[in-house]
Design an enzyme around this catalytic site. Sequence first.
Site, PDB file in Angstrom:
ATOM      1  N   GLU A  14       0.786  -1.224   0.000  1.00 22.90           N
ATOM      2  CA  GLU A  14       0.000   0.000   0.000  1.00 22.90           C
ATOM      3  C   GLU A  14       0.824   1.283   0.000  1.00 22.90           C
ATOM      4  OE1 GLU A  14      -3.252   0.271  -0.271  1.00 22.90           O
ATOM      5  OE2 GLU A  14      -3.551  -1.903  -0.346  1.00 22.90           O
ATOM      6  N   SER A  63     -31.250 -25.750  51.530  1.00 24.00           N
ATOM      7  CA  SER A  63     -30.394 -26.088  52.677  1.00 24.00           C
ATOM      8  C   SER A  63     -28.927 -25.732  52.462  1.00 24.00           C
ATOM      9  CB  SER A  63     -30.511 -27.591  52.969  1.00 24.00           C
ATOM     10  OG  SER A  63     -31.824 -27.923  53.361  1.00 24.00           O
TER      11      SER A  63
END
Length: 794
Positions: free
Chosen positions: A88, A349
């Site tokens: 690029e 419990s």
Amino acid sequence: MKTGFLRSCAAWGPGLRRAGWALLGLLVAAVLLDRLFPLPPAPQYSPLVTAADGTVLHAFLNPTQKWRMKTELHEITPALQRAIIYKEDRYFRYHFGVNPGAVVLAAGRNLFGRGRTTGASTITMQVARLLEPKARTFGNKTLEMLRAVQLEAHYSKAEILQLYLNLVPYGSNIEGVKSAALLYFQQPPDYLSLAQTVALAVIPNQPRVLVLGRNNAQILAKRNHWLHQMQRDRLFPAQDLADALAEPLDAQRHGAPTLAPHLARRLVAQFPGQPIIASTLRRGPQAKAEDLTLNYVRRLRALGITQAAVLVVNNRTRAVEAYVGSSDFRDAASAGQVDGVRAVRSPGSTLKPLLYGLAFDRGLATPKVQLPDVPTDFNGFRPENFDKNCQGEVTVERALVYSLNIPAVRLLADLGVPAFTDKLRQAGFRTVARAAPRLGLSTVLGGCGATLEELTGLYAALADGGQYAPLRLTAGGPRTGGEIPEATKKGTGPSETPLLSPAAAFLVTDILAQRTRPDLPLGYENSLRLPKIAWKTGTSYGRRDAWSLGYNRDYTIGVWVGNFSGQGSPALTGADVATPLLFDLFNALAYNSPNHWVAPPSTLDFRLVCAESGLVPGEHCAHQILDYYLPGQSSARRCEHVKEVFVSADGALSYCRACVPPGGYRRQLFANPLPEVLAYRAAQGLPAPRLPPHNPACRLVRGADDGTAAPLAITSPLPHAEYLLNRGEQQQLLLSCAAGPEVRQVFWYVNDRFLRAAGAAERVFFRPSPGPVKVSCADDHGRNVDVQLLVAEQ
């Protein structure tokens, strides 16, 4: 010469000053323009939740419905940098945002029509265009160049390259290298091969034409073209390029990662706008826990059970390593999007281990101490055991292993509800903390709200010697349980709160690790699949919630099973439904944990106790056993399960010390249970030996006794209760009492009027008149007790 040089400097002086002022003016103008035209806002990224190793667990679309996942600087490998810059912008490292040479060359080509028409865009200019998309005109190109210079002034080259790699398009709604790498190759950018890296580098020029999965042949040709150019310019080692050219391109569109959906949504809501949230989860355990939970619940659907939730915690770091909020997030019919880890449910419990640990620390009990397990009224609250049966008397360890309700409530009554709820508040139980003033003895049976997250944190504290620390969901981030008081913070390490002493935590763990117990799932009695853990089950009222929480030295795992709708199921119990999944999780996730177990701390010791009561042996305790105790904490009360009584030679009369005759008597040992235990045995038809009648000639027979007798108590009717009777039915109230073994006969009174005499264990019935009623009971030793109640008719 010297004079000439000075004259030259003097001549140049005004010019230099003018140039300096011009330069200053340009700088001021640049600063003003930068302020007037600030850079565009930062791009909006797709929120990512990562695992502890950095891999992506869950990804979301960004607010513009795009997959734009932020690529971190460390994920931009040297190979990726070289490939992008080579293709690029080869002078990216050297220009100031605009490449003057490329601009001149492009202008010449475009003006004279020679060569390929180009726009001379640098990487920085492309970033400017991606941040502010505009039509391609000469005016916009000029603005693009200005923005590029502005970007170069604000960011480093590495940051500009990072912005480019985060914004570069890949077709459809995919933007950025990381999004493309994960969605097409299922790998992060720093794990890509050279061939895959170059393939991603060639797509952004034609993202609508070069679509991975659809145009792989074209992409392959483009990739190899650039690889050959890189080979010609020796950009990478020859062998690496040869391998890249030989690598096939097999890429398809995959779905975004969706592990831990409930936690991912929770963290994204907790950290809005943060592109990457590092969680403590581990990918392997998380995926395994989700699969096990989904497959397990599928087998339960025939029983009317549709959901489950799981939490896995590392005990040493308190890091949550697996978080399963429901069995299937996508199952809308079963409310799969509800987070079962944070849902407030009845804990059943599961709070009992903390209660027993506190009782050990307060000296109220040791493992072998016997507790009454008989029907008992606690100021209007009459708890029942899960199986509706009572055992008379049970040891503390049996009461905990068998999860008996009545002994637990009795222990809580001795400890005090505020002391219990205060510990739960310290352990991060937020619902309990808010409701504490209204909670009563039913709290220990599930009469409060709790979450799986809170319960798992509590059991992790038991695994860590009683030290509570909030659970961690994010790496280096805040814990889940809120602030810890400054007094409990230890140095710079994790904030900890001591819930129990190490000795009490060990006793609870030792009891919960027992294998001979009723809540062991069927088929596991002699199974090699049974892990070495301590665990406790729980079932809420109406069988709406099934719990099983277990731990070893390394991990604590919490499991909830039920329906988010709250609908119960006859099969829904902690032992039968939740514990098998708990065992499967331990066997799958902690199979390589070392086998070492918790060692008793030095603050714990052994002592001989009476086998009948669990107390320090008294004068008549022949059978003794070993029991743990906490020196300086455990009660030193001596056993009185039997007492010596003076009786006549024929055994017909008993004497107190005030009336024992000079001769003609003998000493005899009699069982001395609590009155309620004695009454229960008599009511059940069990042996309940009573003392012979007291000497009628004794002057104390109708007065105060000698202080050794047990008190008298009315067990029915309940004090301050309201009874509603039907006029058309012959309903009656039961009268019963608990008296000591020396009592043979009691006398009942209603509203201070004599009703009848009865045996101490006899059940008497009567029909009261509407209105306030006073019921009184007196025994043959002169003791008296009464209760007040209210009777109405309909």
